[in-house]
Design a protein around this motif. Structure first.
Motif, PDB file in Angstrom:
ATOM      1  N   VAL A  91     114.681  96.339 -10.237  1.00  0.00           N
ATOM      2  CA  VAL A  91     115.248  95.097  -9.704  1.00  0.00           C
ATOM      3  C   VAL A  91     116.734  95.328  -9.426  1.00  0.00           C
ATOM      4  O   VAL A  91     117.500  95.651 -10.343  1.00  0.00           O
ATOM      5  N   PRO A  92     117.186  95.190  -8.173  1.00  0.00           N
ATOM      6  CA  PRO A  92     118.591  95.478  -7.853  1.00  0.00           C
ATOM      7  C   PRO A  92     119.520  94.363  -8.328  1.00  0.00           C
ATOM      8  O   PRO A  92     119.395  93.210  -7.910  1.00  0.00           O
ATOM      9  N   VAL A  93     120.431  94.703  -9.232  1.00  0.00           N
ATOM     10  CA  VAL A  93     121.416  93.741  -9.742  1.00  0.00           C
ATOM     11  C   VAL A  93     122.793  94.400  -9.733  1.00  0.00           C
ATOM     12  O   VAL A  93     122.907  95.627  -9.771  1.00  0.00           O
ATOM     13  N   PRO A  94     123.857  93.596  -9.691  1.00  0.00           N
ATOM     14  CA  PRO A  94     125.197  94.184  -9.796  1.00  0.00           C
ATOM     15  C   PRO A  94     125.378  94.822 -11.176  1.00  0.00           C
ATOM     16  O   PRO A  94     124.792  94.375 -12.169  1.00  0.00           O
ATOM     17  N   ARG A  95     126.213  95.838 -11.241  1.00  0.00           N
ATOM     18  CA  ARG A  95     126.507  96.472 -12.526  1.00  0.00           C
ATOM     19  C   ARG A  95     127.348  95.516 -13.376  1.00  0.00           C
ATOM     20  O   ARG A  95     128.353  94.971 -12.911  1.00  0.00           O
ATOM     21  N   ALA A  96     126.920  95.291 -14.609  1.00  0.00           N
ATOM     22  CA  ALA A  96     127.680  94.460 -15.533  1.00  0.00           C
ATOM     23  C   ALA A  96     128.917  95.224 -15.997  1.00  0.00           C
ATOM     24  O   ALA A  96     128.815  96.386 -16.398  1.00  0.00           O
ATOM     25  N   VAL A  97     130.102  94.593 -15.930  1.00  0.00           N
ATOM     26  CA  VAL A  97     131.354  95.278 -16.253  1.00  0.00           C
ATOM     27  C   VAL A  97     131.927  94.827 -17.582  1.00  0.00           C
ATOM     28  O   VAL A  97     132.221  95.647 -18.457  1.00  0.00           O
ATOM     29  N   HIS A  98     132.085  93.515 -17.765  1.00  0.00           N
ATOM     30  CA  HIS A  98     132.709  93.050 -19.016  1.00  0.00           C
ATOM     31  C   HIS A  98     132.385  91.574 -19.236  1.00  0.00           C
ATOM     32  O   HIS A  98     132.436  90.780 -18.301  1.00  0.00           O
ATOM     33  N   LEU A  99     132.100  91.233 -20.491  1.00  0.00           N
ATOM     34  CA  LEU A  99     131.871  89.838 -20.898  1.00  0.00           C
ATOM     35  C   LEU A  99     132.987  89.402 -21.827  1.00  0.00           C
ATOM     36  O   LEU A  99     133.302  90.091 -22.802  1.00  0.00           O
ATOM     37  N   CYS A 100     133.586  88.262 -21.530  1.00  0.00           N
ATOM     38  CA  CYS A 100     134.614  87.685 -22.398  1.00  0.00           C
ATOM     39  C   CYS A 100     134.113  86.358 -22.957  1.00  0.00           C
ATOM     40  O   CYS A 100     133.911  85.398 -22.204  1.00  0.00           O
TER      41      CYS A 100
ATOM     42  N   VAL B 232     141.184  82.539 -23.144  1.00  0.00           N
ATOM     43  CA  VAL B 232     141.744  83.267 -22.000  1.00  0.00           C
ATOM     44  C   VAL B 232     141.767  82.387 -20.750  1.00  0.00           C
ATOM     45  O   VAL B 232     142.811  82.208 -20.122  1.00  0.00           O
ATOM     46  N   LEU B 233     140.607  81.839 -20.386  1.00  0.00           N
ATOM     47  CA  LEU B 233     140.504  81.021 -19.167  1.00  0.00           C
ATOM     48  C   LEU B 233     139.971  79.615 -19.428  1.00  0.00           C
ATOM     49  O   LEU B 233     139.675  78.887 -18.488  1.00  0.00           O
ATOM     50  N   GLY B 234     139.802  79.272 -20.682  1.00  0.00           N
ATOM     51  CA  GLY B 234     139.268  77.949 -20.990  1.00  0.00           C
ATOM     52  C   GLY B 234     137.760  77.896 -21.049  1.00  0.00           C
ATOM     53  O   GLY B 234     137.178  76.844 -21.306  1.00  0.00           O
ATOM     54  N   ALA B 235     137.112  79.018 -20.798  1.00  0.00           N
ATOM     55  CA  ALA B 235     135.654  79.105 -20.824  1.00  0.00           C
ATOM     56  C   ALA B 235     135.257  80.580 -20.895  1.00  0.00           C
ATOM     57  O   ALA B 235     136.047  81.463 -20.546  1.00  0.00           O
ATOM     58  N   CYS B 236     134.053  80.829 -21.334  1.00  0.00           N
ATOM     59  CA  CYS B 236     133.507  82.174 -21.302  1.00  0.00           C
ATOM     60  C   CYS B 236     133.380  82.620 -19.836  1.00  0.00           C
ATOM     61  O   CYS B 236     133.103  81.818 -18.951  1.00  0.00           O
ATOM     62  N   PHE B 237     133.603  83.923 -19.573  1.00  0.00           N
ATOM     63  CA  PHE B 237     133.439  84.435 -18.216  1.00  0.00           C
ATOM     64  C   PHE B 237     133.004  85.886 -18.293  1.00  0.00           C
ATOM     65  O   PHE B 237     133.027  86.516 -19.355  1.00  0.00           O
ATOM     66  N   TYR B 238     132.606  86.429 -17.135  1.00  0.00           N
ATOM     67  CA  TYR B 238     132.291  87.856 -17.116  1.00  0.00           C
ATOM     68  C   TYR B 238     132.668  88.466 -15.773  1.00  0.00           C
ATOM     69  O   TYR B 238     132.847  87.761 -14.768  1.00  0.00           O
ATOM     70  N   LEU B 239     132.797  89.786 -15.778  1.00  0.00           N
ATOM     71  CA  LEU B 239     133.046  90.563 -14.576  1.00  0.00           C
ATOM     72  C   LEU B 239     131.818  91.399 -14.256  1.00  0.00           C
ATOM     73  O   LEU B 239     131.168  91.930 -15.152  1.00  0.00           O
ATOM     74  N   MET B 240     131.524  91.508 -12.974  1.00  0.00           N
ATOM     75  CA  MET B 240     130.456  92.398 -12.525  1.00  0.00           C
ATOM     76  C   MET B 240     130.923  93.133 -11.280  1.00  0.00           C
ATOM     77  O   MET B 240     131.964  92.803 -10.685  1.00  0.00           O
ATOM     78  N   GLU B 241     130.149  94.136 -10.917  1.00  0.00           N
ATOM     79  CA  GLU B 241     130.421  94.923  -9.726  1.00  0.00           C
ATOM     80  C   GLU B 241     130.475  94.044  -8.476  1.00  0.00           C
ATOM     81  O   GLU B 241     129.692  93.111  -8.327  1.00  0.00           O
ATOM     82  N   LEU B 242     131.403  94.360  -7.590  1.00  0.00           N
ATOM     83  CA  LEU B 242     131.453  93.720  -6.276  1.00  0.00           C
ATOM     84  C   LEU B 242     130.548  94.526  -5.339  1.00  0.00           C
ATOM     85  O   LEU B 242     130.872  95.656  -4.979  1.00  0.00           O
ATOM     86  N   VAL B 243     129.396  93.961  -5.001  1.00  0.00           N
ATOM     87  CA  VAL B 243     128.407  94.664  -4.185  1.00  0.00           C
ATOM     88  C   VAL B 243     128.746  94.506  -2.708  1.00  0.00           C
ATOM     89  O   VAL B 243     129.011  93.394  -2.235  1.00  0.00           O
ATOM     90  N   ASP B 244     128.731  95.607  -1.980  1.00  0.00           N
ATOM     91  CA  ASP B 244     128.994  95.574  -0.546  1.00  0.00           C
ATOM     92  C   ASP B 244     127.691  95.220   0.174  1.00  0.00           C
ATOM     93  O   ASP B 244     126.985  96.078   0.686  1.00  0.00           O
ATOM     94  N   GLY B 245     127.388  93.940   0.183  1.00  0.00           N
ATOM     95  CA  GLY B 245     126.145  93.483   0.777  1.00  0.00           C
ATOM     96  C   GLY B 245     126.369  92.344   1.750  1.00  0.00           C
ATOM     97  O   GLY B 245     127.465  91.775   1.838  1.00  0.00           O
ATOM     98  N   VAL B 246     125.328  91.994   2.474  1.00  0.00           N
ATOM     99  CA  VAL B 246     125.380  90.950   3.499  1.00  0.00           C
ATOM    100  C   VAL B 246     124.613  89.725   3.004  1.00  0.00           C
ATOM    101  O   VAL B 246     123.438  89.836   2.633  1.00  0.00           O
ATOM    102  N   PRO B 247     125.240  88.529   2.973  1.00  0.00           N
ATOM    103  CA  PRO B 247     124.520  87.320   2.570  1.00  0.00           C
ATOM    104  C   PRO B 247     123.593  86.833   3.681  1.00  0.00           C
ATOM    105  O   PRO B 247     123.919  86.949   4.868  1.00  0.00           O
ATOM    106  N   VAL B 248     122.456  86.265   3.300  1.00  0.00           N
ATOM    107  CA  VAL B 248     121.471  85.789   4.290  1.00  0.00           C
ATOM    108  C   VAL B 248     120.934  84.412   3.910  1.00  0.00           C
ATOM    109  O   VAL B 248     119.861  84.016   4.342  1.00  0.00           O
ATOM    110  N   GLY B 249     121.707  83.653   3.125  1.00  0.00           N
ATOM    111  CA  GLY B 249     121.187  82.427   2.545  1.00  0.00           C
ATOM    112  C   GLY B 249     121.324  81.167   3.363  1.00  0.00           C
ATOM    113  O   GLY B 249     120.909  80.100   2.929  1.00  0.00           O
TER     114      GLY B 249
END
Length: 353
Positions: free
Chosen positions: A88-97, A102-119
């Protein structure tokens, strides 16, 4: 890029974020952070984040009123991290905070995928008829691949309970409606009653995405009929995988029928497989015989109506960021009407009553 409204953060505090990421990320941050809101979503604010050398996607919960158990960033991060080694193609998980300071809520970073939206109709309209057809079938194949994964094999044994999943879903979304509704809609109670009486047995347990639509995939820039990333896992859990099938069909518009207010007739564009072809492809890819799925489609429309009502409430309170919220408050009614019409015409006797 920091702003406040009524004492509530409405954008990213880049200074605090940079200070945190300098020690949290391998290699820290190379330079000054910049961020821009990624459009398209109406739920979790999503940002493109860069330090001048590298770029990521940052996801955080909505600002303002958030319902219990909704918009769970830990859940979203956990599942994409677990699925990273699967088909299953998913972005790479980078970091969970999980530090909300830090920002007032939990957040996470993931890979920026070079893809085309079709929604959207406009985005999908840029594809050729052949690309749309291949995309539709790849969509069904990708969902079947997700549902065929053994949760234990990818470390998701404790991610949820398939047992009693549908009963819990009905209870949860009934509670969500009561907590977020802005107007009285008696159709919700009628639909919940029908769904409870017609509750099916869970025959195909597994990993459930929870928001299966073309708006949550990216396709390859060089092959726009091929999905390279599945996004938006905030509602993922273990449960009845046919619930995802119902959502997929709820967003898969049929020519001549009232379209979903989100997709606006997207799947009726030339080339896309029909609903029947989509179902056949999914069943074939999983090697299963599908039962009547009307229950799941009715439930999908009800669930989406509740979600849209919650978004409309946050928007009315000034707790949304970005564009795309105009008209959301008017979307729940048509979805509930569509669900009632499908129930009335269903082959499932309990739904017709």
């Amino acid at each position: 890029m920091t702003a406040t409204a009524a004492g509530t953060a409405t954008d990213l505090d880049l200074g605090a974020l940079a200070g945190y990421l300098r020690s949290a990320l391998p290699g820290g941050v190379a330079g000054e952070l910049t961020a821009s809101l990624i459009g398209g979503g109406r739920s979790n604010p999503t940002y493109r984040l860069s330090d001048g050398e590298r770029a990521w996607v940052l996801r955080r919960p909505p600002y303002g009123h958030v319902l219990p158990s909704a918009h769970d960033m830990v859940r979203e991060y956990t599942v994409i991290d677990a699925l990273g080694s699967t088909a299953v193609p998913v972005p790479r998980a980078v970091h969970l905070c999980e530090d909300t300071a830090v920002l007032g809520a939990c957040f996470y970073l993931m890979e920026l995928v070079d893809g085309v939206p079709v929604g959207t109709v406009e985005q999908a309209g840029e594809l050729t008829s052949d690309e749309r057809r291949r995309l539709g079938f790849d969509f069904a194949d990708t969902l079947a691949a997700l549902h065929g994964i053994d949760p234990d094999a990818v470390g998701l044994a404790g991610f949820g309970r398939s047992d009693g999943y549908l009963e819990r879903q009905l209870r949860r979304w009934g509670q969500q409606w009561e907590a977020s509704r802005t107007v009285d809609r008696p159709e919700v109670a009628v639909l919940l009653d029908k769904l409870r009486r017609a509750l099916p047995d869970t025959r195909f347990p597994g990993i459930v995405h929870g928001d299966v639509k073309l708006d949550n995939v990216l396709v390859s820039p060089s092959d726009r009929g091929r999905i390279i990333s599945v996004l938006d896992w905030e509602m993922a859990t273990l449960g009845d995988t046919l619930a995802d099938v119902g959502i997929m069909l709820g967003f898969w518009d049929v020519p001549g029928e009232e379209p979903n207010p989100i997709t606006r007739g997207l799947a009726t564009l030339d080339g896309f497989p029909s609903r029947a072809e989509l179902l056949d492809r999914y069943a074939s890819a999983r090697g299963i015989d599908l039962p009547d799925v009307d229950w799941y489609v009715v439930f999908a429309d009800l669930k989406l109506a509740v979600i849209l009502e919650g978004i409309a409430r946050r928007h009315a309170n000034g707790d949304t960021v970005g564009d795309g919220f105009d008209g959301v408050a008017d979307m729940a009614g048509p979805l509930l009407t569509r669900a009632l019409d499908l129930a009335a015409a269903s082959s499932v006797p309990e739904l017709r009553r």
